[in-house]
Write an enzyme that holds these catalytic residues in place. Structure first.
Site, PDB file in Angstrom:
ATOM      1  N   HIS A 195       0.814  -1.224   0.000  1.00 40.15           N
ATOM      2  CA  HIS A 195       0.000   0.000   0.000  1.00 40.15           C
ATOM      3  C   HIS A 195       0.845   1.270   0.000  1.00 40.15           C
ATOM      4  O   HIS A 195       0.612   2.196   0.787  1.00 40.15           O
ATOM      5  CB  HIS A 195      -0.971  -0.006   1.176  1.00 40.15           C
TER       6      HIS A 195
ATOM      7  N   ASP B 166      -1.485  -5.256  -4.548  1.00 37.55           N
ATOM      8  CA  ASP B 166      -1.622  -4.009  -3.791  1.00 37.55           C
ATOM      9  C   ASP B 166      -0.260  -3.452  -3.403  1.00 37.55           C
ATOM     10  O   ASP B 166      -0.011  -3.096  -2.248  1.00 37.55           O
ATOM     11  CB  ASP B 166      -2.515  -4.184  -2.564  1.00 37.55           C
TER      12      ASP B 166
ATOM     13  N   HIS C  43      -6.587  -2.620  -5.337  1.00 36.60           N
ATOM     14  CA  HIS C  43      -6.404  -1.192  -5.064  1.00 36.60           C
ATOM     15  C   HIS C  43      -5.726  -0.470  -6.216  1.00 36.60           C
ATOM     16  O   HIS C  43      -6.018   0.696  -6.467  1.00 36.60           O
ATOM     17  CB  HIS C  43      -5.566  -1.004  -3.792  1.00 36.60           C
TER      18      HIS C  43
ATOM     19  N   HIS D 206      -4.422 -12.436  -5.818  1.00 39.07           N
ATOM     20  CA  HIS D 206      -4.896 -11.393  -4.901  1.00 39.07           C
ATOM     21  C   HIS D 206      -6.412 -11.464  -4.814  1.00 39.07           C
ATOM     22  O   HIS D 206      -7.110 -11.396  -5.821  1.00 39.07           O
ATOM     23  CB  HIS D 206      -4.473 -10.009  -5.412  1.00 39.07           C
TER      24      HIS D 206
ATOM     25  N   ASP E 136      -4.251  -9.634  -0.146  1.00 36.76           N
ATOM     26  CA  ASP E 136      -5.544  -8.965   0.032  1.00 36.76           C
ATOM     27  C   ASP E 136      -6.021  -9.035   1.468  1.00 36.76           C
ATOM     28  O   ASP E 136      -6.437  -8.039   2.030  1.00 36.76           O
ATOM     29  CB  ASP E 136      -6.634  -9.502  -0.905  1.00 36.76           C
TER      30      ASP E 136
ATOM     31  N   HIS F 106      -5.176  -8.871   5.083  1.00 39.66           N
ATOM     32  CA  HIS F 106      -4.009  -8.320   5.779  1.00 39.66           C
ATOM     33  C   HIS F 106      -3.594  -9.128   6.997  1.00 39.66           C
ATOM     34  O   HIS F 106      -2.589  -8.809   7.641  1.00 39.66           O
ATOM     35  CB  HIS F 106      -4.277  -6.874   6.186  1.00 39.66           C
TER      36      HIS F 106
END
Length: 387
Positions: free
Chosen positions: A11, A50, A86, A150, A181, A183
């Site tokens: 991220h 991500d 994302h 993911h 995906d 966490h």
């Protein structure tokens, strides 16, 4: 034998709580993964999606990524990755840019052999398109095979993607499935296939209390096991979680006393209030925590408040409104155009006066099936625009 780092959900670019320091924290965590990969001499770094928090990362995020991937290239350690939900764009992906620079490889339905293991990639697929997705992959002659993907797969909590069905439809038998995906790191076994989530490298929400880290996955022809999965923790920003269960007469002073008992220097402090007690003003608690050295303090009041005889119960949360909205949008199962509109409305870099025009542009582009216009926001979105 192949030994790889399995990471994901980095991220990059996420300015959590609108704090620039948190944006740097996400970059530092990814930097630590890359450093470990080089120090340990692994055969590859496998990223399960991500890489970015947003499909339109800033130029600084792109340049920082390039700077971190170059040492991997110099160490001759491949960076193999798939696209997450994302960061996915309508056209060329950011991974494609890094691939043209020789810094990454986007995994797909063709095997990428590392040592004795063939790696395949399955990008995030929206729920509406999964029934028609073709899971056919090219054959390989390696000793082992692994799928990198993911999404929220079974048999793990919150799943909406049937991994048993994916494995049944695939034309190759996989020894392991390396996922991103979710966490929360976790590992399970489906028949002879090991399935594992690596978890996020930084805390993307206040619910991620356990230490962050990544997986180390080894493939061998050992008589006892073909696949070995271990964990490595990362030294990330300290989060201090203060759970305050208030009694009937407790209030702000009670919570402040709990904060005095903790070391708050440079930490993200998350106060969760439950129980009964007096009215608590979140801003007062946040100022108190910040004054005691916290990077920032957030209050999450989980108590139920009755504002009238017929009033419904209300759950008030101040901890991470952006995260709460994102989770709610995801739960609604909105299609990509709707998610685009949501991102535009919540983009704090976009002037309020420009929001309406940008939403109209997106809507017109969707109606005209004009993907180029849908991404026309002044930022480069294809490899060609970077060249």
């Amino acid at each position: 034998m192949a030994r790889v780092i399995h990471t994901g959900d980095t991220h990059l670019g996420y300015q959590q709580y609108h704090a620039p320091q948190r944006r740097q924290d996400f970059l530092d965590a990814f930097d630590a993964v890359i450093t470990d990969a080089i120090d340990e001499g692994v055969d590859a770094v496998v990223h399960a999606g991500d890489l970015y928090h947003d499909r339109q990362p800033g130029l600084r995020d792109i340049l920082d990524t390039i700077a971190l991937l170059r040492p991997l290239q110099d160490a001759d350690i491949p960076f193999l990755a798939v696209v997450g939900n994302h960061e996915g764009t309508r056209d060329a992906q950011w991974l494609d840019l890094f691939e043209t620079l020789g810094l990454a490889e986007r995994l797909d339905d063709s095997p990428r052999v590392v040592a004795d293991t063939a790696f395949y990639g399955l990008d995030y697929v929206p729920q509406s398109k999964r029934d028609d997705h073709d899971y056919t992959v090219a054959d390989h002659d390696a000793d082992h095979a692994a799928l990198v993907s993911h999404g929220l797969f079974t048999p793990f909590p919150y799943a909406n993607w049937d991994l048993d069905a994916v494995l049944a439809d695939a034309t190759v038998e996989f020894d392991a499935v390396l996922l991103g995906d979710n966490h929360t790191p976790d590992t399970a076994q489906l028949g002879d296939t090991w399935v594992t989530y690596c978890g996020s490298t930084e805390r993307a929400s206040a619910s991620e209390r356990d230490p962050r880290g990544y997986n180390i996955v080894s493939f061998s022809s050992d008589a006892t096991t073909d696949v070995a999965i271990s964990r490595k923790s990362l030294n990330t920003r300290e989060f201090v979680f203060v759970d305050a269960d208030l009694g009937p007469t407790d209030g702000t002073a009670f919570i402040q006393e709990r904060l005095r008992e903790r070391a708050l220097d440079d930490a993200v402090v998350v106060v969760t209030i439950t129980g009964d007690g007096d009215t608590v003003t979140p801003a007062e608690i946040e100022r108190f925590g910040d004054d005691r050295g916290a990077l920032l303090t957030r209050v999450n009041d989980r108590r139920e408040f009755d504002t009238g005889d017929d009033a419904p119960d209300v759950d008030v949360s101040f901890a991470d409104p952006d995260d709460a909205v994102e989770q709610r949008v995801r739960d609604l199962g909105l299609d990509e155009p709707a998610r685009d509109v949501d991102r535009i409305v919540r983009d704090d870099t976009l002037a309020d006066a420009a929001v309406r025009e940008r939403v109209i542009q997106r809507a017109e582009a969707v109606l005209d099936d004009d993907a180029d216009a849908a991404d026309d926001d002044g930022r480069p979105t294809t490899v060609e625009e970077f060249q």
